[in-house]
Design an enzyme around this catalytic site. Structure first.
Site, PDB file in Angstrom:
ATOM      1  N   GLU A  91       0.842  -1.271   0.083  1.00 30.30           N
ATOM      2  CA  GLU A  91      -0.292  -0.186  -0.001  1.00 30.30           C
ATOM      3  C   GLU A  91       0.677   1.242   0.118  1.00 30.30           C
ATOM      4  OE1 GLU A  91      -3.141   0.362   2.968  1.00 30.30           O
ATOM      5  OE2 GLU A  91      -3.369   2.204   2.200  1.00 30.30           O
ATOM      6  N   LYS A 268      -7.266   0.081  11.789  1.00 29.62           N
ATOM      7  CA  LYS A 268      -6.296  -0.766  10.432  1.00 29.62           C
ATOM      8  C   LYS A 268      -5.393   0.372  10.378  1.00 29.62           C
ATOM      9  CE  LYS A 268      -5.446  -1.458   5.746  1.00 29.62           C
ATOM     10  NZ  LYS A 268      -5.162  -0.112   5.296  1.00 29.62           N
ATOM     11  N   ASP A 284       4.409 -14.516  11.561  1.00 31.64           N
ATOM     12  CA  ASP A 284       2.917 -15.291  11.752  1.00 31.64           C
ATOM     13  C   ASP A 284       2.190 -13.547  11.590  1.00 31.64           C
ATOM     14  OD1 ASP A 284       0.166 -15.987  11.987  1.00 31.64           O
ATOM     15  OD2 ASP A 284       1.410 -18.339  12.921  1.00 31.64           O
ATOM     16  N   HIS A 381      -2.110  10.290  -0.082  1.00 29.65           N
ATOM     17  CA  HIS A 381      -2.573   9.043  -0.744  1.00 29.65           C
ATOM     18  C   HIS A 381      -2.495   8.758  -1.844  1.00 29.65           C
ATOM     19  CE1 HIS A 381      -4.027   5.294   0.217  1.00 29.65           C
ATOM     20  NE2 HIS A 381      -3.334   4.934   1.016  1.00 29.65           N
TER      21      HIS A 381
HETATM   22  P1  NDP Z   1      10.189 -22.900  16.635  1.00 29.52           P
HETATM   23  O1  NDP Z   1       9.376 -24.138  16.086  1.00 29.52           O
HETATM   24  O2  NDP Z   1      10.625 -23.066  15.288  1.00 29.52           O
HETATM   25  O3  NDP Z   1      11.122 -22.309  17.997  1.00 29.52           O
HETATM   26  C1  NDP Z   1      11.903 -21.532  18.621  1.00 29.52           C
HETATM   27  C2  NDP Z   1      13.301 -22.079  18.077  1.00 29.52           C
HETATM   28  O4  NDP Z   1      14.283 -21.458  18.272  1.00 29.52           O
HETATM   29  C3  NDP Z   1      14.029 -23.862  19.314  1.00 29.52           C
HETATM   30  O5  NDP Z   1      14.254 -23.998  17.580  1.00 29.52           O
HETATM   31  C4  NDP Z   1      14.722 -23.013  19.669  1.00 29.52           C
HETATM   32  O6  NDP Z   1      15.527 -24.187  19.983  1.00 29.52           O
HETATM   33  C5  NDP Z   1      14.533 -21.679  19.143  1.00 29.52           C
HETATM   34  N1  NDP Z   1      16.166 -20.544  19.669  1.00 29.52           N
HETATM   35  C6  NDP Z   1      16.506 -20.148  19.532  1.00 29.52           C
HETATM   36  N2  NDP Z   1      17.048 -18.954  19.837  1.00 29.52           N
HETATM   37  C7  NDP Z   1      15.976 -18.817  21.093  1.00 29.52           C
HETATM   38  C8  NDP Z   1      15.722 -17.988  21.818  1.00 29.52           C
HETATM   39  N3  NDP Z   1      16.644 -17.152  22.429  1.00 29.52           N
HETATM   40  N4  NDP Z   1      14.869 -18.209  22.564  1.00 29.52           N
HETATM   41  C9  NDP Z   1      13.466 -19.356  21.849  1.00 29.52           C
HETATM   42  N5  NDP Z   1      13.897 -19.901  21.281  1.00 29.52           N
HETATM   43  C10 NDP Z   1      14.480 -19.691  20.829  1.00 29.52           C
HETATM   44  O7  NDP Z   1       9.323 -21.835  16.715  1.00 29.52           O
HETATM   45  P2  NDP Z   1       8.201 -21.440  17.594  1.00 29.52           P
HETATM   46  O8  NDP Z   1       7.829 -22.535  18.127  1.00 29.52           O
HETATM   47  O9  NDP Z   1       8.273 -19.972  18.348  1.00 29.52           O
HETATM   48  O10 NDP Z   1       6.533 -21.503  16.899  1.00 29.52           O
HETATM   49  C11 NDP Z   1       6.272 -20.715  15.264  1.00 29.52           C
HETATM   50  C12 NDP Z   1       5.463 -20.717  14.257  1.00 29.52           C
HETATM   51  O11 NDP Z   1       4.755 -21.658  14.622  1.00 29.52           O
HETATM   52  C13 NDP Z   1       5.589 -20.091  13.377  1.00 29.52           C
HETATM   53  O12 NDP Z   1       5.908 -20.669  12.159  1.00 29.52           O
HETATM   54  C14 NDP Z   1       3.570 -20.034  13.334  1.00 29.52           C
HETATM   55  O13 NDP Z   1       3.630 -19.550  12.374  1.00 29.52           O
HETATM   56  C15 NDP Z   1       3.392 -21.574  14.099  1.00 29.52           C
HETATM   57  N6  NDP Z   1       2.457 -21.895  14.512  1.00 29.52           N
HETATM   58  C16 NDP Z   1       1.314 -20.567  14.655  1.00 29.52           C
HETATM   59  C17 NDP Z   1       0.399 -21.436  15.406  1.00 29.52           C
HETATM   60  C18 NDP Z   1      -0.264 -20.314  15.709  1.00 29.52           C
HETATM   61  O14 NDP Z   1      -0.321 -19.063  16.136  1.00 29.52           O
HETATM   62  N7  NDP Z   1      -2.345 -20.837  16.295  1.00 29.52           N
HETATM   63  C19 NDP Z   1       0.050 -23.354  15.520  1.00 29.52           C
HETATM   64  C20 NDP Z   1       1.003 -23.909  14.779  1.00 29.52           C
HETATM   65  C21 NDP Z   1       2.218 -23.286  14.207  1.00 29.52           C
HETATM   66  P3  NDP Z   1      15.761 -24.961  21.533  1.00 29.52           P
HETATM   67  O15 NDP Z   1      14.726 -25.922  21.000  1.00 29.52           O
HETATM   68  O16 NDP Z   1      16.914 -25.625  21.547  1.00 29.52           O
HETATM   69  O17 NDP Z   1      15.407 -23.823  22.070  1.00 29.52           O
END
Ligand code: NDP
Length: 428
Positions: A91, A268, A284, A381
């Site tokens: 936009e 919005k 997301d 705009h």
């Molecule tokens: P991930 O599954 O990628 O988990 C986070 C990763 O980041 C882990 O592997 C973790 O490593 C790593 N990590 C590295 N540094 C850090 C830090 N400082 N703090 C925390 N974690 C760290 O992603 P999310 O669990 O965040 O999930 C997000 C995804 O889920 C998005 O793509 C979203 O679209 C999707 N999703 C959304 C839903 C919803 O909103 N309803 C439902 C299902 C999925 P380690 O494991 O070693 O700690």
């Protein structure tokens, strides 16, 4: 021509404004300012979309990738740190509006932000559970808490983990609600993993059914407050004094509280900025939208996310809303452009990103309100929309600016007018 940079401001010795530069000049500006490495600059220049392998790994049935403009907003002074903020948006005027308001706010002292916790809530939903089972579960709540805490050991090592466990009761359902600090990740997958493991344990302890286990996108544990105080002299227009502009903004803010139809449009404008940064950082944005919907209805009536009032000779704006995001994890780690955005902003934590995103929301809000109570929204705009109208009419290369300029002159922003202007131009 060479660029001038002092760590706080930027420009070039020719006095050229960023919006007057070519994309190559802007890339050079970021390179010279230390915002980009040569490799990152090459990534931008290549205008590459994502690889087939990455596209296949992120989504299904892919047959290509979809590009949107990637730009940056300037002058975001947030909690004393100066940011350039990458934004992805189709936009016209959103990046200009964000930068315009950010500069007015910077000249008045900048944004202050007050993040709270970063807790994601998850629900284990039980149905048809007997009173005896429920009593057993309630008595075992410490054991369930411990089990959940150990279900994702790496999170504990990072300083996060389960922070609360509550039982909530509905007519035929009982819910075990876990609050989980996901540190820098948005946390959806992490929380779902913890919930599903925990629900398996729970199912062995009850007579009844675990209906489902899933995080909540309510964003209730991720509410942030962003404040800005703006000097009246930063608000004036050619025809209206700053104090009058401020007073009119306050009135329009009050109207948004009274009118749901206005509040939705008010919000919005805030989401314009928020979603654009979330897209640029690979977050997301649907999760954020869902959290925002929920928060807007928190009081029972749909409400604006921000309010404006006058205090001590200034216009004061406060934005309060959940901002659901991560600075690691999900698609963020896989998408090179998301990594680039975080590098440009020099983001070190999800809280820091939350603060910048909230500031962008408030800046876009201020720009919209200021335009609405003065010149109206269309002046700026449509002026910016004229280029995309010219392209839609078939203009190419140098024709685009010429057709856009003529559209702005005639102020008749229709595709027909753009086509006629283009025909005239080509006839000459
Ligand atoms: P991930 O599954 O990628 O988990 C986070 C990763 O980041 C882990 O592997 C973790 O490593 C790593 N990590 C590295 N540094 C850090 C830090 N400082 N703090 C925390 N974690 C760290 O992603 P999310 O669990 O965040 O999930 C997000 C995804 O889920 C998005 O793509 C979203 O679209 C999707 N999703 C959304 C839903 C919803 O909103 N309803 C439902 C299902 C999925 P380690 O494991 O070693 O700690």
């Amino acid at each position: 021509m060479y660029w001038w940079w002092n760590g706080y401001g930027y420009g070039c010795k020719t006095g050229m404004k960023i919006y007057e530069m070519t994309d190559e000049q802007r890339i050079k500006l970021l390179l010279d300012g230390g915002y980009l490495t040569e490799g990152q600059a090459d990534l931008l220049r290549s205008r590459q979309t994502i690889s087939t392998d990455l596209a296949d790994s992120l989504s299904e049935n892919q047959i290509g990738s979809f590009s949107l403009p990637y730009g940056f907003a300037t002058d975001f002074l947030v909690d004393g740190i100066d940011y350039l903020v990458p934004m992805v948006i189709e936009e016209p005027s959103v990046i200009a509006a964000a930068s315009n308001a950010a500069k007015r706010i910077k000249n008045s002292g900048g944004f202050r932000t007050f993040p709270t916790s970063r807790i994601v809530y998850g629900q284990i939903v039980l149905e048809n559970i007997t009173q005896a089972s429920l009593s057993r579960l309630e008595q075992a709540s410490s054991e369930i808490f411990e089990f959940a805490q150990n279900a994702h050991p790496s999170l504990l090592k990072r300083g996060g983990g389960v922070v609360s466990l509550n039982f909530n009761y509905y007519d035929e359902f009982v819910e075990i609600e876990l609050g989980i600090d996901t540190v820098d990740a948005m946390g959806a997958n992490m929380v779902n993993t913890i919930l599903e493991k925990t629900s398996q344990k729970v199912s062995t302890m009850i007579n009844g059914d675990v209906l489902c286990s899933i995080l909540s996108n309510s964003g209730q544990g991720q509410v942030i407050t962003v404040e800005a105080e703006i000097n009246f002299d930063q608000l004036s227009t050619k025809t209206m004094a700053g104090h009058e502009v401020a007073t009119r903004i306050v009135k329009l803010s009050a109207f948004a509280k009274a009118s749901v139809k206005r509040a939705v449009t008010h919000n919005k404008g805030i989401m314009n900025g928020i979603d654009a940064v979330l897209l640029a950082t690979g977050n997301d944005f649907r999760a954020q939208e869902a959290a925002a919907h929920s928060f807007a209805f928190e009081s029972g009536q749909y409400q604006p996310f921000s309010e404006w009032h006058l205090a001590e000779g200034k216009l004061v704006g406060t934005l309060k809303m959940p901002i659901e995001l991560g600075s690691v994890g999900g698609a963020i780690r896989a998408l090179p452009m998301a990594q680039l955005s975080l590098a440009i902003m020099k983001i070190h934590s999800s809280k820091q990103l939350q603060s910048v995103v909230g500031a962008v929301g408030l800046a876009n809000n201020l720009s919209a309100l200021r335009a609405l109570v003065t010149t109206g929204i269309q002046a700026g705009h449509m002026g910016l929309q004229s280029k995309s109208l010219a392209i839609s009419a078939g203009a190419v290369g140098t024709e685009i600016d010429l057709v856009a300029a003529k559209l702005n002159q005639t102020k008749n922003y229709t595709i027909k007018n753009a086509q006629n202007i283009l025909l005239e131009l080509r006839d000459k």
